[in-house]
Scaffold this motif. Sequence first.
Motif, PDB file in Angstrom:
ATOM      1  N   ILE A 122       8.860   3.607  17.324  1.00  0.00           N
ATOM      2  CA  ILE A 122       8.339   2.875  18.493  1.00  0.00           C
ATOM      3  C   ILE A 122       9.467   2.100  19.183  1.00  0.00           C
ATOM      4  N   GLY A 123       9.583   2.291  20.480  1.00  0.00           N
ATOM      5  CA  GLY A 123      10.612   1.578  21.246  1.00  0.00           C
ATOM      6  C   GLY A 123      11.934   2.312  21.284  1.00  0.00           C
ATOM      7  N   GLU A 124      11.947   3.586  20.855  1.00  0.00           N
ATOM      8  CA  GLU A 124      13.174   4.404  20.912  1.00  0.00           C
ATOM      9  C   GLU A 124      13.711   4.438  22.341  1.00  0.00           C
TER      10      GLU A 124
ATOM     11  N   LEU B 115       3.812   6.884  27.436  1.00  0.00           N
ATOM     12  CA  LEU B 115       3.352   5.624  28.030  1.00  0.00           C
ATOM     13  C   LEU B 115       3.526   4.454  27.067  1.00  0.00           C
ATOM     14  N   TYR B 116       3.163   4.687  25.797  1.00  0.00           N
ATOM     15  CA  TYR B 116       3.240   3.600  24.814  1.00  0.00           C
ATOM     16  C   TYR B 116       4.687   3.185  24.588  1.00  0.00           C
ATOM     17  N   ASN B 117       5.560   4.188  24.473  1.00  0.00           N
ATOM     18  CA  ASN B 117       6.969   3.861  24.233  1.00  0.00           C
ATOM     19  C   ASN B 117       7.560   3.067  25.403  1.00  0.00           C
ATOM     20  N   LEU B 118       7.216   3.496  26.622  1.00  0.00           N
ATOM     21  CA  LEU B 118       7.734   2.786  27.801  1.00  0.00           C
ATOM     22  C   LEU B 118       7.158   1.369  27.860  1.00  0.00           C
TER      23      LEU B 118
ATOM     24  N   THR C 166      13.100  11.788  23.809  1.00  0.00           N
ATOM     25  CA  THR C 166      13.210  13.067  23.091  1.00  0.00           C
ATOM     26  C   THR C 166      13.349  12.845  21.582  1.00  0.00           C
ATOM     27  N   SER C 167      13.607  11.606  21.137  1.00  0.00           N
ATOM     28  CA  SER C 167      13.691  11.420  19.684  1.00  0.00           C
ATOM     29  C   SER C 167      12.324  11.123  19.062  1.00  0.00           C
ATOM     30  N   LEU C 168      11.275  11.089  19.874  1.00  0.00           N
ATOM     31  CA  LEU C 168       9.941  10.872  19.301  1.00  0.00           C
ATOM     32  C   LEU C 168       9.456  12.143  18.607  1.00  0.00           C
ATOM     33  N   SER C 169       8.714  11.976  17.517  1.00  0.00           N
ATOM     34  CA  SER C 169       8.190  13.162  16.805  1.00  0.00           C
ATOM     35  C   SER C 169       7.161  13.866  17.666  1.00  0.00           C
ATOM     36  N   TYR C 170       6.296  13.074  18.313  1.00  0.00           N
ATOM     37  CA  TYR C 170       5.279  13.651  19.188  1.00  0.00           C
ATOM     38  C   TYR C 170       5.552  13.178  20.599  1.00  0.00           C
ATOM     39  N   LEU C 171       5.713  14.141  21.507  1.00  0.00           N
ATOM     40  CA  LEU C 171       6.019  13.778  22.895  1.00  0.00           C
ATOM     41  C   LEU C 171       4.872  14.244  23.781  1.00  0.00           C
ATOM     42  N   HIS C 172       3.941  13.360  24.031  1.00  0.00           N
ATOM     43  CA  HIS C 172       2.818  13.662  24.916  1.00  0.00           C
ATOM     44  C   HIS C 172       2.546  12.419  25.741  1.00  0.00           C
TER      45      HIS C 172
ATOM     46  N   TYR D  57      15.829   6.740  28.290  1.00  0.00           N
ATOM     47  CA  TYR D  57      16.246   8.128  28.537  1.00  0.00           C
ATOM     48  C   TYR D  57      15.143   9.092  28.135  1.00  0.00           C
ATOM     49  N   CYS D  58      15.188  10.261  28.760  1.00  0.00           N
ATOM     50  CA  CYS D  58      14.412  11.395  28.266  1.00  0.00           C
ATOM     51  C   CYS D  58      15.410  12.546  28.370  1.00  0.00           C
ATOM     52  N   GLY D  59      16.259  12.643  27.361  1.00  0.00           N
ATOM     53  CA  GLY D  59      17.384  13.579  27.450  1.00  0.00           C
ATOM     54  C   GLY D  59      18.356  13.080  28.497  1.00  0.00           C
ATOM     55  N   ILE D  60      18.691  13.946  29.458  1.00  0.00           N
ATOM     56  CA  ILE D  60      19.645  13.507  30.488  1.00  0.00           C
ATOM     57  C   ILE D  60      18.953  12.819  31.666  1.00  0.00           C
ATOM     58  N   VAL D  61      17.620  12.744  31.580  1.00  0.00           N
ATOM     59  CA  VAL D  61      16.873  12.072  32.658  1.00  0.00           C
ATOM     60  C   VAL D  61      16.723  10.592  32.313  1.00  0.00           C
ATOM     61  N   LEU D  62      16.880   9.740  33.309  1.00  0.00           N
ATOM     62  CA  LEU D  62      16.669   8.308  33.097  1.00  0.00           C
ATOM     63  C   LEU D  62      15.315   7.939  33.688  1.00  0.00           C
ATOM     64  N   VAL D  63      14.450   7.350  32.855  1.00  0.00           N
ATOM     65  CA  VAL D  63      13.149   6.891  33.351  1.00  0.00           C
ATOM     66  C   VAL D  63      13.285   5.399  33.645  1.00  0.00           C
ATOM     67  N   ALA D  64      12.887   4.990  34.847  1.00  0.00           N
ATOM     68  CA  ALA D  64      12.993   3.566  35.199  1.00  0.00           C
ATOM     69  C   ALA D  64      11.619   3.015  35.510  1.00  0.00           C
ATOM     70  N   ILE D  65      11.354   1.815  35.013  1.00  0.00           N
ATOM     71  CA  ILE D  65      10.108   1.125  35.363  1.00  0.00           C
ATOM     72  C   ILE D  65      10.474   0.012  36.330  1.00  0.00           C
ATOM     73  N   ASN D  66       9.753  -0.074  37.427  1.00  0.00           N
ATOM     74  CA  ASN D  66      10.063  -1.103  38.417  1.00  0.00           C
ATOM     75  C   ASN D  66       9.653  -2.472  37.868  1.00  0.00           C
ATOM     76  N   PRO D  67      10.617  -3.381  37.670  1.00  0.00           N
ATOM     77  CA  PRO D  67      10.261  -4.694  37.106  1.00  0.00           C
ATOM     78  C   PRO D  67       9.706  -5.656  38.156  1.00  0.00           C
ATOM     79  N   TYR D  68       9.851  -5.322  39.428  1.00  0.00           N
ATOM     80  CA  TYR D  68       9.455  -6.208  40.533  1.00  0.00           C
ATOM     81  C   TYR D  68       9.980  -7.618  40.290  1.00  0.00           C
ATOM     82  N   ASP D  69      11.163  -7.712  39.750  1.00  0.00           N
ATOM     83  CA  ASP D  69      11.753  -9.010  39.447  1.00  0.00           C
ATOM     84  C   ASP D  69      13.264  -8.818  39.356  1.00  0.00           C
TER      85      ASP D  69
END
Length: 460
Positions: free
Chosen positions: A66-68, A83-86, A72-78, A99-111
């Motif tokens: 949790i929190g990786e 959502l939970y990890n993010l 892509t290092s999660l055992s189950y990727l669905h 990261y999700c491999g070479i893709v960067l996922v960003a969450i807007n912090p609005y701050d």
Amino acid sequence: MSVRELYVKGARVWIPDPDQVWRCAELTKDYKNNIVAVVYDDAQTEDLVVKNDEELPPLRNPDILIGENDLTSLSYLHEPAVLYNLQVRFCNQNAIYTYCGIVLVAINPYDEMPIYGPDTISAYRGHSMGDLDPHIFAVAEEAFTQMERENKDQSIIVSGESGAGKTVSAKYAMRYFATISGSDSETQIEKKILASNPIMEAIGNAKTTRNDNSSRFGKYIELDFTPSYSIMGANMRTYLLEKSRVVFQAPDERNYHIFYQLCSAAEQGKLPHLKLRKPMRFHYLNQGLQEGPMVASKPRKGHQDNFHYLKQGSSPHIDGVDDAEDFIETCKAFSLLGINEGMQEQIFRILAGILHLGNVVLEEGNGDSSAISTGDKSLKTVSELLGIDLEDIRKWLCNRKIVSGREVFTKPMTLTEAVFSRDALSKHIYAKLFDWIVTQINKCFAAKAKPYRFIGVLDI
Ligand SMILES: Nc1ncnc2c1ncn2[C@@H]1O[C@H](COP(=O)(O)OP(=O)(O)OP(=O)(O)O)[C@@H](O)[C@H]1O
């Protein structure tokens, strides 16, 4: 492992939930006879019936994962796992990037986050993507080192829904390149690239219900590099400008910022010849009813001076935005990019001309025709600002030219057609002006010699 081995007593699963989207649960018995018996975190129990193994609820990842920082290092990727990890990273660790491999996922912090300063840029310089916490700077660094190492052009694609933070991410990537690879000439190209932001935002961004500063066009900026990998120039391409916004805005939305900037400047006594006087008091304009484009083509009594093209969204102010100050910034940026005061004056005339054009009152004429009253002040102002003969505009806003073989006819337009055609003209003028400004900016960005390599940043 088979399904029977995975779905045993104690296995942890995600159950879809209308309120929480996904709810944690644990199996209280081994799965059999199409029944999944679960207990939720709040001790509530439930026997879920599934038609087949395909319908079994997704399994949860072990707590240790949790929190990786890489999905892509999660055992189950669905979906629930992502959502939970993010969520854990964002809420518990204050980490907006994953990261999700070479893709960067960003969450807007609005701050404001203290993670974009020069120290952070230095920290990421020279490091590979996995070395430090996920960051937009790490992606930019990767693109830069790949260009150096592989001697290949690179591109970064930034995508996401409206308000996700694409433009901000693209800006930080550009800032990274500008900082680590200062230009080798006195042209200070990186300064110019950053200076183009206020202009592009003024003419291409607007308030929507999802984003107060929504880019209503796609942008691809190519940064050109010398053989020693210093920035030597840039080139910007734009796509799919939302032209309809010039003449129509949905409730709670605005037209392009530049119009309000001009109006605010006029309220302070600037640019009097553009005749953008009282109507700029948006609280007054705001009282206008939500009107469709057809009805609104005849401004209601008492609204004659309001700009129909600005008032339809009934949302003239943006919290925390000072349109008059932004206007000063826009003018400064124009000057920095070689668009001198004379050119700026022309730009403002055209923009004001569009606003006045929107206030031209089209009326039913005789038969299937339309007409504009001889006393229409807006039409006179359009004529003055755009330098078009008054009678010509009057004629061609209400009639169209039809060419048949060698003959040319003039055919009157109905009121509906005339309103449509007036709005089409406004959109066309705005789009042409937008393209012209982009061309001027590109002239200022242009490299003096042939670029050696480029990094492209696509913000769609
Ligand atoms: N990394 C960030 N840090 C702080 N605030 C951010 C960040 N990213 C986005 N925001 C905030 O979210 C707002 C919307 O972001 P942005 O304009 O980049 O979205 P977008 O995806 O480009 O939207 P659109 O497609 O509507 O143009 C920004 O004005 C800013 O206030």
